[in-house]
Design a protein around this motif. Structure first.
Motif, PDB file in Angstrom:
ATOM      1  N   LEU A  12       0.761  -1.291   0.043  1.00 55.52           N
ATOM      2  CA  LEU A  12      -0.055  -0.037  -0.070  1.00 55.52           C
ATOM      3  C   LEU A  12       0.717   1.055  -0.115  1.00 55.52           C
ATOM      4  CD1 LEU A  12      -2.666  -1.036   2.493  1.00 55.52           C
ATOM      5  CD2 LEU A  12      -2.971  -0.723   0.223  1.00 55.52           C
ATOM      6  N   LYS A  13       2.357   1.178  -0.074  1.00 53.27           N
ATOM      7  CA  LYS A  13       3.075   2.317  -0.043  1.00 53.27           C
ATOM      8  C   LYS A  13       3.021   3.166   1.210  1.00 53.27           C
ATOM      9  CE  LYS A  13       4.054   2.095  -4.815  1.00 53.27           C
ATOM     10  NZ  LYS A  13       4.561   1.138  -4.901  1.00 53.27           N
ATOM     11  N   LEU A  14       2.599   2.376   2.472  1.00 51.51           N
ATOM     12  CA  LEU A  14       2.606   3.233   3.614  1.00 51.51           C
ATOM     13  C   LEU A  14       3.954   3.124   4.097  1.00 51.51           C
ATOM     14  CD1 LEU A  14      -0.806   1.867   4.871  1.00 51.51           C
ATOM     15  CD2 LEU A  14      -0.097   4.344   4.039  1.00 51.51           C
ATOM     16  N   ILE A  15       4.761   2.266   4.003  1.00 54.85           N
ATOM     17  CA  ILE A  15       6.069   2.051   4.571  1.00 54.85           C
ATOM     18  C   ILE A  15       7.187   1.905   3.202  1.00 54.85           C
ATOM     19  CG2 ILE A  15       5.741   1.177   6.808  1.00 54.85           C
ATOM     20  CD1 ILE A  15       6.269  -1.376   5.897  1.00 54.85           C
ATOM     21  N   SER A  16       8.502   2.604   3.372  1.00 57.34           N
ATOM     22  CA  SER A  16       9.243   2.319   2.256  1.00 57.34           C
ATOM     23  C   SER A  16       9.947   0.910   2.298  1.00 57.34           C
ATOM     24  CB  SER A  16      10.194   3.665   2.378  1.00 57.34           C
ATOM     25  OG  SER A  16      10.951   3.413   3.625  1.00 57.34           O
ATOM     26  N   PRO A  17      10.076   0.416   1.239  1.00 61.05           N
ATOM     27  CA  PRO A  17      10.597  -0.795   1.232  1.00 61.05           C
ATOM     28  C   PRO A  17      12.213  -0.715   1.618  1.00 61.05           C
ATOM     29  CG  PRO A  17      10.258  -0.230  -0.928  1.00 61.05           C
ATOM     30  CD  PRO A  17       9.682   0.741   0.030  1.00 61.05           C
ATOM     31  N   ASN A  18      12.859  -1.674   2.410  1.00 60.03           N
ATOM     32  CA  ASN A  18      14.239  -1.830   2.837  1.00 60.03           C
ATOM     33  C   ASN A  18      14.545  -3.278   2.845  1.00 60.03           C
ATOM     34  OD1 ASN A  18      13.540  -2.606   5.366  1.00 60.03           O
ATOM     35  ND2 ASN A  18      13.760  -0.667   6.144  1.00 60.03           N
ATOM     36  N   ILE A  19      15.838  -3.473   3.144  1.00 62.93           N
ATOM     37  CA  ILE A  19      16.220  -5.062   3.125  1.00 62.93           C
ATOM     38  C   ILE A  19      15.718  -5.769   4.200  1.00 62.93           C
ATOM     39  CG2 ILE A  19      18.119  -4.869   4.681  1.00 62.93           C
ATOM     40  CD1 ILE A  19      19.204  -6.461   1.617  1.00 62.93           C
ATOM     41  N   ILE A  20      15.223  -5.254   5.491  1.00 66.84           N
ATOM     42  CA  ILE A  20      14.486  -5.900   6.303  1.00 66.84           C
ATOM     43  C   ILE A  20      13.023  -6.204   5.938  1.00 66.84           C
ATOM     44  CG2 ILE A  20      13.770  -5.914   8.728  1.00 66.84           C
ATOM     45  CD1 ILE A  20      16.264  -4.605   9.370  1.00 66.84           C
ATOM     46  N   ILE A  21      12.469  -5.476   5.321  1.00 70.07           N
ATOM     47  CA  ILE A  21      11.157  -5.627   5.150  1.00 70.07           C
ATOM     48  C   ILE A  21      11.087  -6.387   3.722  1.00 70.07           C
ATOM     49  CG2 ILE A  21       9.066  -4.325   3.861  1.00 70.07           C
ATOM     50  CD1 ILE A  21      10.088  -1.869   5.694  1.00 70.07           C
ATOM     51  N   GLU A  22      11.907  -6.348   2.872  1.00 68.66           N
ATOM     52  CA  GLU A  22      11.924  -7.098   1.538  1.00 68.66           C
ATOM     53  C   GLU A  22      12.207  -8.612   1.815  1.00 68.66           C
ATOM     54  OE1 GLU A  22      11.263  -6.526  -1.549  1.00 68.66           O
ATOM     55  OE2 GLU A  22      10.830  -4.430  -0.932  1.00 68.66           O
ATOM     56  N   TYR A  23      13.313  -8.991   2.781  1.00 68.42           N
ATOM     57  CA  TYR A  23      13.641 -10.097   3.093  1.00 68.42           C
ATOM     58  C   TYR A  23      13.154 -10.679   4.524  1.00 68.42           C
ATOM     59  CZ  TYR A  23      16.016  -9.338  -1.189  1.00 68.42           C
ATOM     60  OH  TYR A  23      16.293  -9.150  -2.682  1.00 68.42           O
ATOM     61  N   GLY A  24      12.274 -10.112   5.181  1.00 72.48           N
ATOM     62  CA  GLY A  24      12.097 -10.412   6.488  1.00 72.48           C
ATOM     63  C   GLY A  24      11.423 -11.648   6.605  1.00 72.48           C
ATOM     64  N   LEU A  25      10.592 -12.079   5.886  1.00 67.48           N
ATOM     65  CA  LEU A  25       9.954 -13.379   5.653  1.00 67.48           C
ATOM     66  C   LEU A  25      10.822 -14.623   5.466  1.00 67.48           C
ATOM     67  CD1 LEU A  25       7.163 -14.668   5.986  1.00 67.48           C
ATOM     68  CD2 LEU A  25       7.036 -14.491   3.648  1.00 67.48           C
ATOM     69  N   TYR A  26      11.754 -14.515   4.796  1.00 64.84           N
ATOM     70  CA  TYR A  26      12.823 -15.119   4.318  1.00 64.84           C
ATOM     71  C   TYR A  26      13.814 -15.473   5.652  1.00 64.84           C
ATOM     72  CZ  TYR A  26      11.013 -14.933  -0.091  1.00 64.84           C
ATOM     73  OH  TYR A  26      10.058 -14.645  -1.183  1.00 64.84           O
ATOM     74  N   ILE A  27      14.203 -14.392   6.161  1.00 60.59           N
ATOM     75  CA  ILE A  27      14.912 -14.421   7.285  1.00 60.59           C
ATOM     76  C   ILE A  27      14.496 -15.178   8.647  1.00 60.59           C
ATOM     77  CG2 ILE A  27      16.365 -12.806   9.072  1.00 60.59           C
ATOM     78  CD1 ILE A  27      16.761 -10.818   6.688  1.00 60.59           C
ATOM     79  N   GLY A  28      13.271 -14.785   8.695  1.00 64.29           N
ATOM     80  CA  GLY A  28      12.396 -15.408   9.640  1.00 64.29           C
ATOM     81  C   GLY A  28      12.284 -16.816   9.751  1.00 64.29           C
ATOM     82  N   SER A  29      11.874 -17.190   8.440  1.00 62.97           N
ATOM     83  CA  SER A  29      11.837 -18.673   8.164  1.00 62.97           C
ATOM     84  C   SER A  29      13.079 -19.458   8.315  1.00 62.97           C
ATOM     85  CB  SER A  29      11.465 -18.830   6.544  1.00 62.97           C
ATOM     86  OG  SER A  29       9.895 -18.220   6.472  1.00 62.97           O
ATOM     87  N   ALA A  30      14.355 -18.908   7.683  1.00 55.32           N
ATOM     88  CA  ALA A  30      15.516 -19.434   7.805  1.00 55.32           C
ATOM     89  C   ALA A  30      16.104 -19.737   9.297  1.00 55.32           C
ATOM     90  CB  ALA A  30      16.438 -18.621   7.088  1.00 55.32           C
ATOM     91  N   SER A  31      15.802 -18.550  10.236  1.00 57.38           N
ATOM     92  CA  SER A  31      16.467 -18.785  11.546  1.00 57.38           C
ATOM     93  C   SER A  31      15.284 -19.814  12.101  1.00 57.38           C
ATOM     94  CB  SER A  31      16.298 -17.286  12.094  1.00 57.38           C
ATOM     95  OG  SER A  31      14.742 -16.785  12.092  1.00 57.38           O
ATOM     96  N   LYS A  32      14.237 -19.979  11.866  1.00 57.33           N
ATOM     97  CA  LYS A  32      13.123 -20.934  12.386  1.00 57.33           C
ATOM     98  C   LYS A  32      13.946 -22.473  12.154  1.00 57.33           C
ATOM     99  CE  LYS A  32       8.828 -20.101  12.531  1.00 57.33           C
ATOM    100  NZ  LYS A  32       7.339 -19.759  12.441  1.00 57.33           N
TER     101      LYS A  32
END
Length: 63
Positions: A12-32
């Motif tokens: 919705l473009k309410l927040i600006s994309p950055n590396i954590i927002i772009e890859y946060g889901l992948y980082i969370g899944s990998a750490s799990k």
């Protein structure tokens, strides 16, 4: 739920994309996966130790 909200805000473009927002889901899944692997390895080692100790305890109880 938090990840869903962040992704929705990003699209919705309410927040600006950055590396954590772009890859946060992948980082969370990998750490799990890493944490679950470590936990499983630890549990396996505990079960091996218990398996080795059990006959010794049985022998001591019979003596």
């Amino acid at each position: 739920m938090g990840t869903t909200t962040v992704v929705a805000f990003k699209y919705l473009k309410l927040i600006s994309p950055n590396i954590i927002i772009e890859y946060g889901l992948y980082i969370g899944s990998a750490s799990k996966v890493i944490l679950l692997s470590i936990t499983l390895a630890d549990r396996t080692n505990i079960m091996k130790e218990e398996k080795e100790i059990a006959p010794k305890k049985q022998f001591c109880m019979l003596s």
